[in-house]
Motif scaffolding. Structure first.
Motif, PDB file in Angstrom:
ATOM      1  N   ALA A  57     -25.458  26.782  16.418  1.00  0.00           N
ATOM      2  CA  ALA A  57     -26.097  27.880  15.704  1.00  0.00           C
ATOM      3  C   ALA A  57     -26.196  29.112  16.604  1.00  0.00           C
ATOM      4  CB  ALA A  57     -27.471  27.445  15.249  1.00  0.00           C
ATOM      5  N   PHE A  58     -26.738  30.163  16.033  1.00  0.00           N
ATOM      6  CA  PHE A  58     -26.926  31.390  16.804  1.00  0.00           C
ATOM      7  C   PHE A  58     -27.955  31.136  17.903  1.00  0.00           C
ATOM      8  CE2 PHE A  58     -29.812  31.403  13.252  1.00  0.00           C
ATOM      9  CZ  PHE A  58     -31.005  31.888  13.752  1.00  0.00           C
ATOM     10  N   ASP A  59     -27.750  31.750  19.047  1.00  0.00           N
ATOM     11  CA  ASP A  59     -28.680  31.549  20.154  1.00  0.00           C
ATOM     12  C   ASP A  59     -29.111  32.873  20.774  1.00  0.00           C
ATOM     13  OD1 ASP A  59     -26.328  32.225  21.341  1.00  0.00           O
ATOM     14  OD2 ASP A  59     -26.322  30.610  22.807  1.00  0.00           O
ATOM     15  N   ALA A  60     -29.135  33.916  19.960  1.00  0.00           N
ATOM     16  CA  ALA A  60     -29.529  35.229  20.470  1.00  0.00           C
ATOM     17  C   ALA A  60     -30.887  35.653  19.948  1.00  0.00           C
ATOM     18  CB  ALA A  60     -28.475  36.269  20.082  1.00  0.00           C
ATOM     19  N   LEU A  68     -27.470  39.029  24.592  1.00  0.00           N
ATOM     20  CA  LEU A  68     -27.466  37.600  24.307  1.00  0.00           C
ATOM     21  C   LEU A  68     -26.403  37.191  23.299  1.00  0.00           C
ATOM     22  CD1 LEU A  68     -31.308  37.014  24.063  1.00  0.00           C
ATOM     23  CD2 LEU A  68     -29.789  36.423  25.945  1.00  0.00           C
ATOM     24  N   SER A  69     -25.999  38.107  22.441  1.00  0.00           N
ATOM     25  CA  SER A  69     -25.099  37.728  21.355  1.00  0.00           C
ATOM     26  C   SER A  69     -23.628  37.905  21.697  1.00  0.00           C
ATOM     27  CB  SER A  69     -25.423  38.541  20.101  1.00  0.00           C
ATOM     28  OG  SER A  69     -25.139  39.900  20.317  1.00  0.00           O
ATOM     29  N   THR A  70     -23.288  38.450  22.852  1.00  0.00           N
ATOM     30  CA  THR A  70     -21.869  38.675  23.160  1.00  0.00           C
ATOM     31  C   THR A  70     -21.140  37.382  23.472  1.00  0.00           C
ATOM     32  OG1 THR A  70     -22.491  39.168  25.437  1.00  0.00           O
ATOM     33  CG2 THR A  70     -22.205  41.036  23.934  1.00  0.00           C
ATOM     34  N   GLY A  71     -21.753  36.472  24.163  1.00  0.00           N
ATOM     35  CA  GLY A  71     -21.107  35.204  24.477  1.00  0.00           C
ATOM     36  C   GLY A  71     -21.643  34.068  23.636  1.00  0.00           C
ATOM     37  N   ALA A  72     -22.050  34.365  22.424  1.00  0.00           N
ATOM     38  CA  ALA A  72     -22.717  33.391  21.563  1.00  0.00           C
ATOM     39  C   ALA A  72     -21.702  32.501  20.849  1.00  0.00           C
ATOM     40  CB  ALA A  72     -23.580  34.118  20.546  1.00  0.00           C
ATOM     41  N   PRO A  73     -22.144  31.367  20.332  1.00  0.00           N
ATOM     42  CA  PRO A  73     -21.239  30.481  19.584  1.00  0.00           C
ATOM     43  C   PRO A  73     -20.855  31.078  18.235  1.00  0.00           C
ATOM     44  CG  PRO A  73     -23.461  29.623  19.536  1.00  0.00           C
ATOM     45  CD  PRO A  73     -23.472  30.789  20.471  1.00  0.00           C
TER      46      PRO A  73
END
Length: 161
Positions: A57-60, A68-73
């Protein structure tokens, strides 16, 4: 919780109460109203679907800020798309509220006789539309400024080059 419960509940209450308070038979754009309503379950399914995405899931966080969202799944993409649907629903609802309040008041009800909840809804909708216009103008100025950047030289070019 914020995107799929808090904002829609307050918009739904205002959607029911606002025409009653200003003496309007219904909202100004019923189909836009329905569209903004049906965008919310799509946003909710995208939020829940992010947990089922490969990679997790999102982890930002619920804000989705860039560091936080640039290298997110891959689930972060579902979350971002859900935020876009929830935001488009809010913008459509704000537009519907604005047009209803401004054009569909009962005869004799001027702006100074409107109830406080209607004023609060009008100001919130105006702020939402203003924010959208500022972001749109900023994006268009960024794209036009980057497209017009050409290298200019202070000295004239020679005929040999």
């Amino acid at each position: 919780m914020i995107f799929v419960f808090v904002i829609p509940v307050f918009a739904g209450i205002a959607n029911y109460v606002l025409p009653l308070m200003i003496g309007a038979p219904d909202m100004a754009f019923p189909r836009l109203n329905a569209l903004s309503f049906w965008m919310l379950p799509i946003a909710g399914l995208l939020f829940v679907g992010s947990f089922l995405a490969p990679g997790g899931a999102f982890d930002a966080g619920w804000t989705g800020y860039a560091p936080l969202s640039t290298g997110a799944p891959f689930g972060q993409s579902f979350f971002n798309l859900g935020v876009q649907f929830a935001g488009a629903s809010s913008i459509a609802t704000a537009l519907n509220f604005l047009v209803t309040i401004i054009t569909m008041r009962a005869p004799g009800m001027n702006f100074w006789r409107m109830p406080l909840l209607v004023w609060a809804n009008l100001s919130t909708s105006l702020l939402g539309r203003r924010r959208d216009a500022v972001h749109r103008r900023r994006r268009s100025s960024w794209s036009s400024s980057t497209a017009s950047c050409t290298r200019t030289s202070s000295r004239p070019r020679s005929a040999a080059t």
